[in-house]
Scaffold this motif. Structure first.
Motif, short mmCIF file in Angstrom:
data_model
loop_
_atom_site.label_atom_id
_atom_site.label_comp_id
_atom_site.label_asym_id
_atom_site.label_seq_id
_atom_site.Cartn_x
_atom_site.Cartn_y
_atom_site.Cartn_z
N LEU A 1 0.81 -1.22 0.00
CA LEU A 1 0.00 0.00 0.00
C LEU A 1 0.84 1.28 0.00
O LEU A 1 0.36 2.33 -0.40
CB LEU A 1 -0.96 0.01 1.19
CG LEU A 1 -2.12 -0.97 1.10
CD1 LEU A 1 -2.99 -0.89 2.36
CD2 LEU A 1 -2.97 -0.70 -0.13
N LYS A 2 2.08 1.18 0.45
CA LYS A 2 2.96 2.36 0.48
C LYS A 2 3.87 2.43 -0.73
O LYS A 2 4.69 3.33 -0.85
CB LYS A 2 3.77 2.37 1.77
CG LYS A 2 2.89 2.58 2.99
CD LYS A 2 3.69 2.69 4.25
CE LYS A 2 2.74 2.93 5.42
NZ LYS A 2 3.44 3.11 6.66
N GLY A 3 3.75 1.45 -1.63
CA GLY A 3 4.54 1.46 -2.85
C GLY A 3 6.01 1.19 -2.65
O GLY A 3 6.84 1.59 -3.47
N LEU A 4 6.37 0.50 -1.57
CA LEU A 4 7.77 0.18 -1.32
C LEU A 4 8.18 -1.05 -2.12
O LEU A 4 7.35 -1.86 -2.52
CB LEU A 4 7.99 -0.07 0.18
CG LEU A 4 7.68 1.10 1.13
CD1 LEU A 4 7.82 0.65 2.58
CD2 LEU A 4 8.58 2.27 0.83
N ALA A 5 9.48 -1.21 -2.32
CA ALA A 5 10.00 -2.37 -3.04
C ALA A 5 10.44 -3.43 -2.04
O ALA A 5 11.26 -3.16 -1.16
CB ALA A 5 11.17 -1.95 -3.92
N SER A 6 9.92 -4.65 -2.20
CA SER A 6 10.22 -5.75 -1.28
C SER A 6 11.71 -6.08 -1.24
O SER A 6 12.23 -6.47 -0.21
CB SER A 6 9.46 -7.00 -1.70
OG SER A 6 8.09 -6.76 -1.67
N LYS A 7 12.39 -5.93 -2.37
CA LYS A 7 13.82 -6.30 -2.42
C LYS A 7 14.71 -5.25 -1.78
O LYS A 7 15.85 -5.53 -1.46
CB LYS A 7 14.25 -6.58 -3.86
CG LYS A 7 14.18 -5.41 -4.80
CD LYS A 7 14.58 -5.83 -6.22
CE LYS A 7 14.47 -4.71 -7.22
NZ LYS A 7 15.29 -3.56 -6.94
N ASP A 8 14.18 -4.05 -1.57
CA ASP A 8 14.98 -2.96 -1.00
C ASP A 8 14.58 -2.58 0.42
O ASP A 8 15.21 -1.74 1.04
CB ASP A 8 14.85 -1.70 -1.88
CG ASP A 8 15.33 -1.93 -3.29
OD1 ASP A 8 16.31 -2.68 -3.47
OD2 ASP A 8 14.72 -1.38 -4.22
N THR A 9 13.53 -3.19 0.93
CA THR A 9 13.00 -2.82 2.25
C THR A 9 13.38 -3.90 3.26
O THR A 9 13.26 -5.10 2.97
CB THR A 9 11.47 -2.67 2.18
OG1 THR A 9 11.14 -1.74 1.15
CG2 THR A 9 10.91 -2.17 3.50
N LEU A 10 13.83 -3.48 4.43
CA LEU A 10 14.25 -4.42 5.47
C LEU A 10 13.10 -4.74 6.43
O LEU A 10 12.30 -3.86 6.77
CB LEU A 10 15.42 -3.86 6.26
CG LEU A 10 16.68 -3.53 5.45
CD1 LEU A 10 17.77 -2.97 6.37
CD2 LEU A 10 17.17 -4.75 4.70
N VAL A 11 13.06 -5.98 6.85
CA VAL A 11 12.04 -6.42 7.80
C VAL A 11 12.08 -5.57 9.07
O VAL A 11 11.05 -5.19 9.61
CB VAL A 11 12.25 -7.92 8.13
CG1 VAL A 11 11.39 -8.35 9.32
CG2 VAL A 11 11.94 -8.78 6.92
N GLY A 12 13.28 -5.23 9.52
CA GLY A 12 13.42 -4.45 10.74
C GLY A 12 12.75 -3.09 10.68
O GLY A 12 12.37 -2.54 11.71
N ASP A 13 12.57 -2.56 9.48
CA ASP A 13 11.91 -1.26 9.33
C ASP A 13 10.39 -1.36 9.40
O ASP A 13 9.71 -0.35 9.60
CB ASP A 13 12.30 -0.62 7.99
CG ASP A 13 13.78 -0.28 7.92
OD1 ASP A 13 14.40 -0.07 8.99
OD2 ASP A 13 14.32 -0.23 6.80
N LEU A 14 9.87 -2.57 9.23
CA LEU A 14 8.42 -2.74 9.15
C LEU A 14 7.82 -3.68 10.19
O LEU A 14 6.61 -3.72 10.36
CB LEU A 14 8.05 -3.27 7.76
CG LEU A 14 8.51 -2.45 6.57
CD1 LEU A 14 8.18 -3.16 5.29
CD2 LEU A 14 7.90 -1.06 6.60
#
Length: 147
Positions: free
Chosen positions: A63-76
């Motif tokens: 929903l926020k348009g983030l990229a799964s390959k560039d986003t860390l689990v720790g941030d979410l």
């Protein structure tokens, strides 16, 4: 007698699937797909620091348009995870899950991660308890009838 978390873990096992906060969302999703689970625990060493679920992915990545390959689990990840002990009852778990709108409860015993209980595990346990009661009452009723 109410079933306990310990009984669920004895039936399903205490294995959990975990990632670190530095794991990418894509890697976490691949693990979840491989293991056919809808949540992974987030750990640093032996310490539970969060949980990452399919719901987190849908609401915090897609929903926020983030990229799964560039986003860390720790941030979410969800931090300050609610946990239960093996001695908690399934009724306790159902109440905690319902009141907090969550579907997974990590199980911690003596400071160590011992497993995870899902809403599906809890519902299955309740259904098994109800069936056992029905079977017992049916046997009682049938045993008391004479022809």
């Amino acid at each position: 007698m109410a079933a306990t978390v310990q009984q669920i873990l004895q039936n399903k096992g205490g294995s959990t699937h975990s990632v670190t906060p530095a794991t990418t969302v894509l890697e976490a999703l691949k693990l979840m797909a491989e293991r056919n689970v809808s949540a992974v625990l987030v750990t640093e060493g032996q310490r539970l620091v969060g949980i990452f679920t399919e719901r987190d992915y849908a609401r915090k990545v897609v929903l926020k348009g983030l990229a799964s390959k560039d986003t860390l689990v720790g941030d979410l990840m969800t931090q300050n995870v609610l946990t239960v002990s093996p001695s908690h009852t399934i009724d306790d778990c159902m109440a905690i899950m319902t009141n907090n709108h969550i579907r997974h409860l990590p199980v911690v015993a003596q400071g160590q991660l011992a497993g995870i209980v899902s809403i599906g595990d809890a519902v299955k346990s309740v259904m098994e308890q109800q069936q056992a009661t029905i079977d017992q009452l049916s046997g009682y009723i049938a045993g008391g009838m004479t022809t």
